[in-house]
Design a protein around this motif. Structure first.
Motif, PDB file in Angstrom:
ATOM      1  N   ILE A   4     -15.103 -28.378  22.673  1.00 15.16           N
ATOM      2  CA  ILE A   4     -15.381 -27.569  23.853  1.00 15.16           C
ATOM      3  C   ILE A   4     -16.860 -27.650  24.198  1.00 15.16           C
ATOM      4  N   SER A   5     -17.137 -27.916  25.463  1.00 19.60           N
ATOM      5  CA  SER A   5     -18.510 -27.943  25.951  1.00 19.60           C
ATOM      6  C   SER A   5     -18.699 -26.788  26.913  1.00 19.60           C
ATOM      7  N   GLN A   6     -19.722 -26.015  26.664  1.00 17.92           N
ATOM      8  CA  GLN A   6     -20.001 -24.865  27.505  1.00 17.92           C
ATOM      9  C   GLN A   6     -21.400 -24.996  28.078  1.00 17.92           C
ATOM     10  N   LYS A   7     -21.524 -24.604  29.349  1.00 18.18           N
ATOM     11  CA  LYS A   7     -22.872 -24.552  29.911  1.00 18.18           C
ATOM     12  C   LYS A   7     -22.965 -23.486  30.983  1.00 18.18           C
ATOM     13  N   PRO A   8     -24.121 -22.846  31.133  1.00 20.31           N
ATOM     14  CA  PRO A   8     -25.338 -23.135  30.379  1.00 20.31           C
ATOM     15  C   PRO A   8     -25.257 -22.600  28.950  1.00 20.31           C
ATOM     16  N   SER A   9     -26.092 -23.106  28.084  1.00 17.42           N
ATOM     17  CA  SER A   9     -26.129 -22.589  26.721  1.00 17.42           C
ATOM     18  C   SER A   9     -26.841 -21.237  26.677  1.00 17.42           C
ATOM     19  N   ARG A  10     -27.779 -21.072  27.571  1.00 15.31           N
ATOM     20  CA  ARG A  10     -28.465 -19.793  27.682  1.00 15.31           C
ATOM     21  C   ARG A  10     -29.096 -19.675  29.059  1.00 15.31           C
ATOM     22  N   ASP A  11     -29.293 -18.448  29.481  1.00 20.89           N
ATOM     23  CA  ASP A  11     -29.944 -18.231  30.769  1.00 20.89           C
ATOM     24  C   ASP A  11     -30.524 -16.822  30.792  1.00 20.89           C
ATOM     25  N   ILE A  12     -31.572 -16.690  31.557  1.00 21.88           N
ATOM     26  CA  ILE A  12     -32.169 -15.381  31.802  1.00 21.88           C
ATOM     27  C   ILE A  12     -31.967 -15.080  33.274  1.00 21.88           C
ATOM     28  N   CYS A  13     -31.352 -13.938  33.552  1.00 24.48           N
ATOM     29  CA  CYS A  13     -30.944 -13.633  34.917  1.00 24.48           C
ATOM     30  C   CYS A  13     -31.542 -12.308  35.364  1.00 24.48           C
ATOM     31  N   GLN A  14     -31.653 -12.177  36.655  1.00 21.73           N
ATOM     32  CA  GLN A  14     -32.147 -10.942  37.233  1.00 21.73           C
ATOM     33  C   GLN A  14     -30.991  -9.993  37.519  1.00 21.73           C
ATOM     34  N   ARG A  15     -31.259  -8.745  37.385  1.00 21.88           N
ATOM     35  CA  ARG A  15     -30.276  -7.706  37.710  1.00 21.88           C
ATOM     36  C   ARG A  15     -29.732  -7.901  39.120  1.00 21.88           C
ATOM     37  N   GLY A  16     -28.433  -7.757  39.264  1.00 23.99           N
ATOM     38  CA  GLY A  16     -27.808  -7.851  40.582  1.00 23.99           C
ATOM     39  C   GLY A  16     -27.337  -9.238  40.964  1.00 23.99           C
ATOM     40  N   THR A  17     -27.733 -10.239  40.210  1.00 22.54           N
ATOM     41  CA  THR A  17     -27.296 -11.610  40.518  1.00 22.54           C
ATOM     42  C   THR A  17     -26.004 -11.922  39.761  1.00 22.54           C
ATOM     43  N   SER A  18     -25.446 -13.083  40.052  1.00 23.92           N
ATOM     44  CA  SER A  18     -24.227 -13.533  39.402  1.00 23.92           C
ATOM     45  C   SER A  18     -24.471 -14.889  38.761  1.00 23.92           C
ATOM     46  N   SER A  84     -25.992  -6.549  35.150  1.00 20.63           N
ATOM     47  CA  SER A  84     -26.905  -5.495  34.713  1.00 20.63           C
ATOM     48  C   SER A  84     -27.313  -5.810  33.277  1.00 20.63           C
ATOM     49  N   PRO A  85     -28.336  -5.154  32.762  1.00 20.03           N
ATOM     50  CA  PRO A  85     -28.756  -5.429  31.377  1.00 20.03           C
ATOM     51  C   PRO A  85     -27.629  -5.260  30.360  1.00 20.03           C
ATOM     52  N   GLU A  86     -26.665  -4.405  30.661  1.00 22.29           N
ATOM     53  CA  GLU A  86     -25.542  -4.207  29.745  1.00 22.29           C
ATOM     54  C   GLU A  86     -24.657  -5.444  29.620  1.00 22.29           C
ATOM     55  N   ASP A  87     -24.790  -6.377  30.548  1.00 21.09           N
ATOM     56  CA  ASP A  87     -24.020  -7.618  30.492  1.00 21.09           C
ATOM     57  C   ASP A  87     -24.683  -8.666  29.605  1.00 21.09           C
ATOM     58  N   SER A  88     -25.837  -8.363  29.073  1.00 22.61           N
ATOM     59  CA  SER A  88     -26.510  -9.300  28.170  1.00 22.61           C
ATOM     60  C   SER A  88     -25.657  -9.485  26.922  1.00 22.61           C
ATOM     61  N   SER A  89     -25.159 -10.680  26.748  1.00 25.15           N
ATOM     62  CA  SER A  89     -24.228 -10.966  25.656  1.00 25.15           C
ATOM     63  C   SER A  89     -24.121 -12.466  25.494  1.00 25.15           C
ATOM     64  N   ILE A  90     -23.358 -12.848  24.490  1.00 24.97           N
ATOM     65  CA  ILE A  90     -22.948 -14.236  24.352  1.00 24.97           C
ATOM     66  C   ILE A  90     -21.515 -14.321  24.858  1.00 24.97           C
ATOM     67  N   TYR A  91     -21.270 -15.250  25.771  1.00 23.45           N
ATOM     68  CA  TYR A  91     -19.929 -15.433  26.317  1.00 23.45           C
ATOM     69  C   TYR A  91     -19.369 -16.731  25.750  1.00 23.45           C
ATOM     70  N   LEU A  92     -18.184 -16.617  25.175  1.00 27.54           N
ATOM     71  CA  LEU A  92     -17.590 -17.738  24.451  1.00 27.54           C
ATOM     72  C   LEU A  92     -16.266 -18.139  25.067  1.00 27.54           C
ATOM     73  N   LEU A 114     -26.494 -14.923  27.612  1.00 27.80           N
ATOM     74  CA  LEU A 114     -27.066 -14.402  28.849  1.00 27.80           C
ATOM     75  C   LEU A 114     -27.969 -13.216  28.557  1.00 27.80           C
ATOM     76  N   THR A 115     -29.153 -13.256  29.132  1.00 26.74           N
ATOM     77  CA  THR A 115     -30.070 -12.130  29.071  1.00 26.74           C
ATOM     78  C   THR A 115     -30.323 -11.670  30.492  1.00 26.74           C
ATOM     79  N   VAL A 116     -30.060 -10.405  30.750  1.00 28.97           N
ATOM     80  CA  VAL A 116     -30.228  -9.847  32.088  1.00 28.97           C
ATOM     81  C   VAL A 116     -31.418  -8.893  32.081  1.00 28.97           C
ATOM     82  N   LEU A 117     -32.369  -9.183  32.941  1.00 29.85           N
ATOM     83  CA  LEU A 117     -33.581  -8.364  32.976  1.00 29.85           C
ATOM     84  C   LEU A 117     -33.493  -7.294  34.048  1.00 29.85           C
TER      85      LEU A 117
END
Lengths: 117, 114
Positions: A4-18, A84-92, A114-117
């Protein structure tokens, strides 16, 4: 077992974005599963992605927040909407290619942190 | 709702020591898996147990499924630094709607110091 290939491996996102996470499997599988994991903690099933039909969501997760696509037997996407910051997690992303007892033997992707600021 | 209680949550030991991780539930599972996860990676399956009372060995790791299929344990003999990681137990059930849906324990973060 499937690769299984997943991407992105990590990202930093702003609140309110998708953000949309992609999952590609090297073989055809009937069902794909999306899990969420708080760093260093347990996994919680978000939904089951079925090819040709709508995803099936677990309690506490809704389609508007986590829309899922499954256009074919080797690919799926999970979108985390209005983050939102509460969505900061690892999605598998995971698959279980066999029936019977093998149906509970999951192969996981490396995850998308995912890290949500 | 099925729950799996995993303990301990953290283990910090010296190389060469033995350890046991426990996974308990009030519910019966058709099968139980143990996964190991390293940072930046997804969980990797170590073993699946399906029969009550079953014992499986994988080198220095011994896995046991309780007679009633409600609990399981993972025992590591002579731990090595390479055993460091997050260990997860997960229970599953047979049947169409349960396909691929696992209930995970909280995880045990194991650190083995040289």
């Amino acid at each position: 077992s499937a690769v299984i290939s997943q991407k992105p491996s990590r990202d930093i996102c702003q609140r309110g974005t998708s953000l949309t996470i992609q999952c590609q499997v090297d073989s055809q599988v009937t069902m794909m599963f999306w899990y969420r994991q708080q760093p260093g903690q347990s996994l919680t099933l978000i939904a089951t992605a079925n090819q040709g039909s709508e995803a099936t969501y677990e309690s506490g997760f809704v389609i508007d927040k986590f829309p899922i696509s499954r256009p074919n037997l080797t690919f799926s996407t999970l979108t985390v909407s209005n983050m939102s910051p509460e969505d900061s997690s690892i999605y598998l992303c995971s698959v279980a290619p066999l029936q019977g007892f093998g149906a509970n033997v999951l192969t996981f992707g490396a995850g998308s942190r995912l890290t949500v600021l | 709702t099925q729950l799996l209680e995993q303990s301990p949550q953290f283990l910090s030991i010296q190389e060469g020591e033995n350890l046991t991780v426990y996974c308990n539930s009030s519910s019966v599972f058709s099968s139980l898996q143990w996964y190991r996860q390293e940072p930046g990676e997804g969980p990797v399956l170590l073993v699946t147990v399906v029969t009550g009372g079953e014992v499986k060995k994988l080198k220095r790791l011994t896995f046991q499924f309780g007679d009633a299929r409600k609990d399981s344990s993972l025992h590591i003999t002579a731990a090595q630094p390479g055993d460091t990681g997050l260990y997860l137990c997960a229970g599953g059930n047979a049947g169409g709607t349960s396909y691929g849906k696992l209930t995970f324990g909280q995880g045990t973060i194991l650190t083995v110091h040289p």
